[in-house]
Design an enzyme around this catalytic site. Structure first.
Site, PDB file in Angstrom:
ATOM      1  N   GLN A 131       0.860  -1.204   0.000  1.00 47.99           N
ATOM      2  CA  GLN A 131       0.000   0.000   0.000  1.00 47.99           C
ATOM      3  C   GLN A 131       0.888   1.243   0.000  1.00 47.99           C
ATOM      4  O   GLN A 131       1.479   1.580   1.026  1.00 47.99           O
ATOM      5  CB  GLN A 131      -0.881  -0.040   1.260  1.00 47.99           C
ATOM      6  CG  GLN A 131      -1.805   1.135   1.432  1.00 47.99           C
ATOM      7  CD  GLN A 131      -2.429   1.150   2.825  1.00 47.99           C
ATOM      8  OE1 GLN A 131      -1.995   0.408   3.711  1.00 47.99           O
ATOM      9  NE2 GLN A 131      -3.412   1.998   3.029  1.00 47.99           N
ATOM     10  N   SER A 134       1.362   6.463   2.432  1.00 46.26           N
ATOM     11  CA  SER A 134       2.070   7.431   3.285  1.00 46.26           C
ATOM     12  C   SER A 134       3.327   7.985   2.619  1.00 46.26           C
ATOM     13  O   SER A 134       4.024   7.286   1.875  1.00 46.26           O
ATOM     14  CB  SER A 134       2.489   6.769   4.603  1.00 46.26           C
ATOM     15  OG  SER A 134       1.379   6.252   5.258  1.00 46.26           O
ATOM     16  N   SER A 166       4.844  -1.174   3.887  1.00 52.46           N
ATOM     17  CA  SER A 166       5.095  -2.544   4.352  1.00 52.46           C
ATOM     18  C   SER A 166       5.179  -3.493   3.152  1.00 52.46           C
ATOM     19  O   SER A 166       4.350  -3.421   2.242  1.00 52.46           O
ATOM     20  CB  SER A 166       3.971  -3.029   5.270  1.00 52.46           C
ATOM     21  OG  SER A 166       3.783  -2.132   6.330  1.00 52.46           O
ATOM     22  N   GLU A 249      -9.352  -1.340   6.386  1.00 52.62           N
ATOM     23  CA  GLU A 249      -8.135  -1.624   7.165  1.00 52.62           C
ATOM     24  C   GLU A 249      -8.424  -2.404   8.436  1.00 52.62           C
ATOM     25  O   GLU A 249      -7.618  -3.193   8.891  1.00 52.62           O
ATOM     26  CB  GLU A 249      -7.402  -0.321   7.504  1.00 52.62           C
ATOM     27  CG  GLU A 249      -6.313  -0.002   6.496  1.00 52.62           C
ATOM     28  CD  GLU A 249      -5.329   1.053   6.964  1.00 52.62           C
ATOM     29  OE1 GLU A 249      -5.743   1.981   7.666  1.00 52.62           O
ATOM     30  OE2 GLU A 249      -4.143   0.944   6.595  1.00 52.62           O
ATOM     31  N   GLU A 380      -3.570   9.947  18.508  1.00 52.08           N
ATOM     32  CA  GLU A 380      -4.044  11.339  18.545  1.00 52.08           C
ATOM     33  C   GLU A 380      -5.167  11.545  17.526  1.00 52.08           C
ATOM     34  O   GLU A 380      -6.144  12.250  17.784  1.00 52.08           O
ATOM     35  CB  GLU A 380      -2.898  12.321  18.263  1.00 52.08           C
ATOM     36  CG  GLU A 380      -1.873  12.434  19.386  1.00 52.08           C
ATOM     37  CD  GLU A 380      -0.951  11.229  19.493  1.00 52.08           C
ATOM     38  OE1 GLU A 380      -0.856  10.454  18.505  1.00 52.08           O
ATOM     39  OE2 GLU A 380      -0.335  11.037  20.556  1.00 52.08           O
TER      40      GLU A 380
HETATM   41  C1  LIG Z   1       3.837  -0.830  11.431  1.00 49.86           C
HETATM   42  C2  LIG Z   1       3.405   0.207  10.435  1.00 49.86           C
HETATM   43  C3  LIG Z   1       3.107  -0.188   9.135  1.00 49.86           C
HETATM   44  C4  LIG Z   1       2.701   0.765   8.199  1.00 49.86           C
HETATM   45  N1  LIG Z   1       2.450   0.340   6.908  1.00 49.86           N
HETATM   46  C5  LIG Z   1       2.084   1.246   5.986  1.00 49.86           C
HETATM   47  C6  LIG Z   1       1.875   0.834   4.617  1.00 49.86           C
HETATM   48  O1  LIG Z   1       2.024  -0.341   4.257  1.00 49.86           O
HETATM   49  N2  LIG Z   1       1.538   1.779   3.716  1.00 49.86           N
HETATM   50  C7  LIG Z   1       1.369   3.097   4.058  1.00 49.86           C
HETATM   51  O2  LIG Z   1       1.025   3.876   3.185  1.00 49.86           O
HETATM   52  N3  LIG Z   1       1.589   3.529   5.333  1.00 49.86           N
HETATM   53  C8  LIG Z   1       1.950   2.629   6.297  1.00 49.86           C
HETATM   54  N4  LIG Z   1       2.181   3.045   7.598  1.00 49.86           N
HETATM   55  C9  LIG Z   1       2.135   4.471   7.894  1.00 49.86           C
HETATM   56  C10 LIG Z   1       1.005   4.917   8.796  1.00 49.86           C
HETATM   57  O3  LIG Z   1      -0.213   4.960   8.121  1.00 49.86           O
HETATM   58  C11 LIG Z   1       1.418   6.304   9.341  1.00 49.86           C
HETATM   59  O4  LIG Z   1       2.569   6.104  10.153  1.00 49.86           O
HETATM   60  C12 LIG Z   1       0.344   6.973  10.147  1.00 49.86           C
HETATM   61  O5  LIG Z   1      -0.732   7.324   9.335  1.00 49.86           O
HETATM   62  C13 LIG Z   1       0.887   8.249  10.839  1.00 49.86           C
HETATM   63  O6  LIG Z   1       1.492   9.087   9.917  1.00 49.86           O
HETATM   64  P1  LIG Z   1       2.992   9.635  10.115  1.00 49.86           P
HETATM   65  O7  LIG Z   1       3.861   8.491  10.516  1.00 49.86           O
HETATM   66  O8  LIG Z   1       3.356  10.395   8.915  1.00 49.86           O
HETATM   67  O9  LIG Z   1       2.923  10.601  11.375  1.00 49.86           O
HETATM   68  P2  LIG Z   1       2.427  12.124  11.360  1.00 49.86           P
HETATM   69  O10 LIG Z   1       1.115  12.206  10.664  1.00 49.86           O
HETATM   70  O11 LIG Z   1       3.529  12.985  10.884  1.00 49.86           O
HETATM   71  O12 LIG Z   1       2.185  12.369  12.897  1.00 49.86           O
HETATM   72  C14 LIG Z   1       3.259  12.598  13.814  1.00 49.86           C
HETATM   73  C15 LIG Z   1       2.633  12.765  15.197  1.00 49.86           C
HETATM   74  O13 LIG Z   1       1.749  13.902  15.194  1.00 49.86           O
HETATM   75  C16 LIG Z   1       0.439  13.515  15.583  1.00 49.86           C
HETATM   76  N5  LIG Z   1      -0.555  14.254  14.781  1.00 49.86           N
HETATM   77  C17 LIG Z   1      -0.599  14.358  13.429  1.00 49.86           C
HETATM   78  N6  LIG Z   1      -1.666  15.104  13.054  1.00 49.86           N
HETATM   79  C18 LIG Z   1      -2.312  15.464  14.197  1.00 49.86           C
HETATM   80  C19 LIG Z   1      -3.499  16.213  14.459  1.00 49.86           C
HETATM   81  N7  LIG Z   1      -4.241  16.748  13.472  1.00 49.86           N
HETATM   82  N8  LIG Z   1      -3.877  16.363  15.776  1.00 49.86           N
HETATM   83  C20 LIG Z   1      -3.153  15.810  16.790  1.00 49.86           C
HETATM   84  N9  LIG Z   1      -2.005  15.093  16.575  1.00 49.86           N
HETATM   85  C21 LIG Z   1      -1.599  14.911  15.307  1.00 49.86           C
HETATM   86  C22 LIG Z   1       0.363  12.024  15.290  1.00 49.86           C
HETATM   87  O14 LIG Z   1      -0.591  11.368  16.114  1.00 49.86           O
HETATM   88  C23 LIG Z   1       1.780  11.568  15.616  1.00 49.86           C
HETATM   89  O15 LIG Z   1       1.929  11.371  17.011  1.00 49.86           O
HETATM   90  C24 LIG Z   1       2.587   2.130   8.565  1.00 49.86           C
HETATM   91  C25 LIG Z   1       2.896   2.521   9.877  1.00 49.86           C
HETATM   92  C26 LIG Z   1       3.298   1.576  10.800  1.00 49.86           C
HETATM   93  C27 LIG Z   1       3.619   2.016  12.198  1.00 49.86           C
END
Ligand SMILES: Cc1cc2nc3c(=O)[nH]c(=O)nc-3n(C[C@H](O)[C@H](O)[C@H](O)COP(=O)(O)OP(=O)(O)OC[C@H]3O[C@@H](n4cnc5c(N)ncnc54)[C@H](O)[C@@H]3O)c2cc1C
Length: 405
Positions: A131, A134, A166, A249, A380
Site C-alpha cells: 500500500q 504514506s 510494508s 483496514e 491522537e
Molecule cells: C507498522 C506500520 C506499518 C505501516 N504500513 C504502511 C503501509 O504499508 N503503507 C502506508 O502507506 N503507510 C503505512 N504506515 C504508515 C502509517 O499509516 C502512518 O505512520 C500513520 O498514518 C501516521 O502518519 P505519520 O507516521 O506520517 O505521522 P504524522 O502524521 O507525521 O504524525 C506525527 C505525530 O503527530 C500527531 N498528529 C498528526 N496530526 C495530528 C493532528 N491533526 N492532531 C493531533 N495530533 C496529530 C500524530 O498522532 C503523531 O503522534 C505504517 C505505519 C506503521 C507504524
C-alpha cells in the site's frame, strides 16, 4: 446483541475447525516447532501457509462468490477469525494488503478487465500487494500526498517518495496514491494507480526497525513510466478510492485478536509461575498478581467493546465511530500488556534469542507494540475523531491550514 448461533453458523464453525486441525503445519504449537524468526523466514513460511489456505478457499472468504470468495457473512468471518485464533494458527501476514485492501478496492472501483486481471492471483496468493499511501509529509494528513503522476497521453510519469510501505521489497504490485492535479483542493487532485513493482524507476529501500527486521520501506519513484491501463477508475478520484481502501483496514478480526491476546496472556501467566522474584514465583508476588489480574480484566473489556462494535455493524451495516474507541483502547492495552510481560521476566525479559525467556517473544512483542498506536491511524487522530464525531466537541487546530471542501 444476540450471541446464539444459527445451525448454519455452527456447522460453518465445525468446518473451519476441522480444516485447521487437519492442515496446521506439522508440529505447530509444540516445543519442537522452530518458529520462523527472521523476516525472510517468515515470508517463506507465510507464503506456504497462505497458499495452503488459498487452495481450499480460506483466503478472502468475505469476497463475493463471483470473484472467487465464499461470500461469507459478517458472523462467519468473525467465526473464522475466532477459530484461527483459538487454534493459535499462523496469522495472515504476507498478503494482508492484497486480500483485505487491494481486492475490495478493485472490486468497488475497477473495470471488469482489471477485476479479471488482478483478483484471481490475489486469492491464489500468487501476487503480493503493498500500500503506497504514506509519504514523509503525508501520514495523518494523507490528502497532502506529493508524489506526482504526470499525464502523458497513454502513460503517466511518476516521481516522488513513499514511506512506511510494508512489504514493498517483496511485493509484486502497489496501490499507489499520487497527485495528478495541483490546481485544485488537495484531496481533489489525487489519482489511484495499480503499479507493477517490477517497472523501471521504482526503488524500494527497506528500513530497519527497532526489532532488527526490515518489514517496511521507503520507496522512490524516478521517471517511472506507468501505462494508463493501470489507472483505477477515473482520474482525480483517488481520494474517494483511498477512503474505500482505508475503510477495509480494520476488518472483523477484532474478536480474533482478542483471543490471540488472551493466548499471549495465558502464556504470560505460565511464565509468571516459572519465574522467581524475591524468592517466590512471580505469580504469587502481591504486586504482580494485581497487575496480571488487571491485564485479564482489560482483555475482558476489549471483548465487550468488540461485541458492541459487532452489534453496531449488524444493526447499521457498517462500522461506526466506535471503531476509533476500539482501536485506541486495544492498541494501548497491548502496550501495557507487553510492558508487564517484560517486567515479569525482569532483566531476562529484555533478551532475545533461542535461550531467552519465551525465545525472545516478550522482547519482540514489546518492541512491536509501539507500532500499534501509530499504524492505521495514530492515537491522537483517533482521539480527534472521538472528540469531534462521538462527543460533538469543536474541531481542533491542525498544523496545516484547513481547505474549503
Ligand atoms: C507498522 C506500520 C506499518 C505501516 N504500513 C504502511 C503501509 O504499508 N503503507 C502506508 O502507506 N503507510 C503505512 N504506515 C504508515 C502509517 O499509516 C502512518 O505512520 C500513520 O498514518 C501516521 O502518519 P505519520 O507516521 O506520517 O505521522 P504524522 O502524521 O507525521 O504524525 C506525527 C505525530 O503527530 C500527531 N498528529 C498528526 N496530526 C495530528 C493532528 N491533526 N492532531 C493531533 N495530533 C496529530 C500524530 O498522532 C503523531 O503522534 C505504517 C505505519 C506503521 C507504524
Amino acid at each position: 446483541m444476540d450471541l446464539s448461533q444459527s445451525p448454519s453458523e455452527q456447522s460453518f464453525r465445525a468446518e473451519v475447525r476441522a480444516w485447521i486441525e487437519k492442515n496446521l503445519p506439522e508440529g505447530w504449537g509444540t516445543p519442537a516447532f522452530k518458529d520462523p524468526r527472521t523476516f525472510e523466514e517468515r515470508v517463506a513460511f507465510s507464503k506456504e501457509w497462505e497458499a495452503k489456505l488459498a487452495k481450499d478457499g480460506w483466503v478472502g472468504i468475505h469476497w463475493p462468490k463471483e470473484y472467487g470468495g465464499r461470500g461469507a457473512t459478517y458472523m462467519e468471518q468473525i467465526i473464522f477469525h475466532e477459530e484461527m485464533a483459538r487454534a493459535r494458527a499462523p496469522q495472515l501476514f504476507i498478503n494482508f494488503v492484497g486480500t483485505n485492501l487491494a481486492g475490495p478496492t478493485i472490486m468497488a472501483h475497477g473495470s471488469e478487465e482489471q477485476k479479471q486481471r488482478y483478483l484471481p492471483p490475489i486469492l491464489s496468493m500468487e501476487e503480493v500487494w503493498c500500500q503506497g499511501f504514506s509519504e514523509p509529509n503525508a501520514g495523518s494528513d494523507l490528502a497532502n500526498v506529493q508524489t506526482r503522476a504526470e499525464d502523458r497521453g497513454d502513460h503517466f510519469v511518476v516521481n516522488g517518495q513513499k514511506i512506511w510501505t510494508s512489504f514493498a521489497h517483496v511485493a509484486d504490485w502497489c496501490l499507489l496514491l499520487c497527485r495528478t492535479d495541483t490546481s485544485v483542493a488537495k484531496h481533489k487532485g489525487l489519482s489511484y494507480l495499480l503499479v507493477d513493482m517490477k517497472l523501471p524507476g521504482i526503488d524500494p529501500r527497506p528500513l530497519k526497525q527497532i526489532t532488527g527486521d526490515a518489514e517496511f520501506n521507503e520507496v522512490f519513484f524516478t521517471d517511472c513510466v506507468v501505462p494508463k491501463e493501470y489507472l483505477l477508475g477515473e482520474m482525480n478520484m483517488g481520494w474517494t478510492y483511498a477512503n474505500t481502501t482505508l475503510s477495509h483496514e480494520r476488518g472483523p478480526a477484532f474478536l480474533g485478536h482478542q483471543i490471540r491476546f488472551r493466548n499471549v496472556l495465558l502464556d504470560l501467566f505460565k511464565a509468571a509461575q516459572n519465574t522467581k522474584r524475591d524468592g517466590i514465583p512471580v505469580s504469587e508476588h502481591p504486586v504482580f498478581r494485581q497487575k496480571l489480574a488487571g491485564a485479564y480484566a482489560e482483555l475482558e473489556i476489549m471483548r465487550y467493546i468488540g461485541l458492541r462494535n459487532i452489534t453496531s455493524i449488524l444493526k447499521h451495516g457498517r462500522p461506526g465511530t466506535e471503531g476509533s474507541v476500539a482501536k485506541l483502547y486495544w492498541s494501548h492495552m497491548v502496550r501495557r500488556m507487553q510492558e508487564l510481560a517484560l517486567s515479569v521476566g525482569g532483566p531476562a525479559g529484555a533478551l532475545d534469542g533461542e535461550d531467552a525467556m519465551g525465545r525472545g517473544q516478550w522482547q519482540r512483542g514489546y518492541l512491536m507494540s509501539f507500532a500499534q498506536t501509530i499504524a492505521a491511524g495514530s492515537s491522537e487522530i483517533q482521539k480527534n475523531i472521538i472528540s469531534e464525531r462521538v462527543l460533538g466537541m469543536p474541531r481542533g487546530e491542525t498544523w496545516a491550514p484547513r481547505e474549503k471542501r
